[in-house]
Design a protein around this motif. Structure first.
Motif, mmCIF file in Angstrom:
data_model
loop_
_atom_site.group_PDB
_atom_site.id
_atom_site.type_symbol
_atom_site.label_atom_id
_atom_site.label_comp_id
_atom_site.label_asym_id
_atom_site.label_seq_id
_atom_site.Cartn_x
_atom_site.Cartn_y
_atom_site.Cartn_z
ATOM 1 N N SER A 111 0.822 -1.204 0.000
ATOM 2 C CA SER A 111 0.000 0.000 0.000
ATOM 3 C C SER A 111 0.863 1.263 0.000
ATOM 4 N N LEU A 112 1.811 1.333 -0.897
ATOM 5 C CA LEU A 112 2.698 2.491 -0.967
ATOM 6 C C LEU A 112 1.885 3.739 -1.268
ATOM 7 N N ARG A 113 2.116 4.756 -0.475
ATOM 8 C CA ARG A 113 1.500 6.062 -0.760
ATOM 9 C C ARG A 113 2.593 7.112 -0.686
ATOM 10 N N MET A 114 2.414 8.144 -1.499
ATOM 11 C CA MET A 114 3.416 9.198 -1.554
ATOM 12 C C MET A 114 2.747 10.547 -1.361
ATOM 13 N N ARG A 115 3.523 11.457 -0.820
ATOM 14 C CA ARG A 115 3.057 12.830 -0.670
ATOM 15 C C ARG A 115 4.254 13.750 -0.570
ATOM 16 N N LEU A 116 3.978 15.039 -0.741
ATOM 17 C CA LEU A 116 5.014 16.057 -0.604
ATOM 18 C C LEU A 116 5.343 16.235 0.875
ATOM 19 N N LEU A 162 7.869 12.029 -0.237
ATOM 20 C CA LEU A 162 7.994 10.970 0.755
ATOM 21 C C LEU A 162 7.179 9.761 0.337
ATOM 22 N N ALA A 163 7.692 8.567 0.634
ATOM 23 C CA ALA A 163 6.982 7.315 0.364
ATOM 24 C C ALA A 163 6.736 6.608 1.695
ATOM 25 N N PHE A 164 5.519 6.144 1.881
ATOM 26 C CA PHE A 164 5.113 5.461 3.103
ATOM 27 C C PHE A 164 4.521 4.104 2.773
ATOM 28 N N LEU A 165 4.828 3.131 3.595
ATOM 29 C CA LEU A 165 4.106 1.856 3.618
ATOM 30 C C LEU A 165 3.384 1.858 4.952
ATOM 31 N N GLY A 166 2.065 1.970 4.905
ATOM 32 C CA GLY A 166 1.317 2.180 6.132
ATOM 33 C C GLY A 166 1.798 3.479 6.750
ATOM 34 N N PRO A 167 2.076 3.470 8.059
ATOM 35 C CA PRO A 167 2.542 4.702 8.708
ATOM 36 C C PRO A 167 4.058 4.901 8.637
ATOM 37 N N VAL A 168 4.776 3.955 8.029
ATOM 38 C CA VAL A 168 6.242 3.964 8.056
ATOM 39 C C VAL A 168 6.811 4.723 6.863
ATOM 40 N N LEU A 169 7.650 5.727 7.147
ATOM 41 C CA LEU A 169 8.380 6.425 6.087
ATOM 42 C C LEU A 169 9.456 5.478 5.575
ATOM 43 N N VAL A 170 9.371 5.115 4.285
ATOM 44 C CA VAL A 170 10.319 4.146 3.721
ATOM 45 C C VAL A 170 11.223 4.756 2.661
ATOM 46 N N GLY A 171 10.902 5.962 2.173
ATOM 47 C CA GLY A 171 11.738 6.571 1.147
ATOM 48 C C GLY A 171 11.548 8.061 1.072
#
Length: 169
Positions: A7-12, A66-75
């Motif tokens: 469930s990768l999500r990205m935002r500024l 920023l890239a998140f998997l769930g609540p975790v910042l991964v990238g």
């Protein structure tokens, strides 16, 4: 999303993300970048990767995706002047899942939309050169040292026309 990225999500990124960005970047840099740097350069590099440093760069206009998997910042991917990629880091345990490519494409599209950028540059650490080659960047010179002593390879990606990558003919 693919099974590789879940469930990768990205935002500024926002200034209040600076602490989390600093933690991720320092952790990855300590593992992958700092070992190829002279000791004093590595220490200075880690100091620049502080929450305060990232907050100041954001307030000065650098954009961080920023890239998140769930609540975790991964990238995290950071761009200066809508043309120079200053950071592209993915947490070690999340590497190999296509996250760097997704972050890069999002960051690139943002710069194209904002400034019409057709040529992107970066300075790659030794271990990152193959990753950037995979993303379409080519070396523009030999490995060397920046004025701050950082060992890196200058690289660029020039867009030929909409939707294509690689060096212009």
């Amino acid at each position: 999303m693919s099974a590789k990225t879940g469930s990768l999500r990205m935002r500024l990124g926002r200034p209040e993300d600076a602490r989390a960005i600093g933690l991720l970047v320092r952790r990855v840099a300590r593992r992958w970048v700092v070992p190829d740097q002279p000791r004093r350069v590595g220490r200075a590099m880690l100091a620049r990767f502080s929450a305060r440093g990232f907050r100041e760069r954001m307030l000065a206009g650098q954009r961080f995706h920023l890239a998140f998997l769930g609540p975790v910042l991964v990238g995290v991917a950071g761009m200066r002047d809508d043309s120079h990629l200053v950071q592209l880091f993915v947490g070690t345990r999340y590497q190999g899942r296509g996250i760097a490519g997704k972050l890069w494409r999002r960051t690139m599209r943002d710069a194209i939309r904002r400034a019409g950028t057709r040529r992107f540059t970066l300075n790659a650490s030794r271990c990152a050169v193959p990753v950037y080659r995979h993303l379409g960047f080519v070396p523009t010179g030999p490995e060397g040292r920046s004025p701050k002593g950082v060992v890196s390879t200058p690289m660029a990606l020039t867009l030929r026309r909409a939707g294509t990558r690689g060096p212009a003919a």
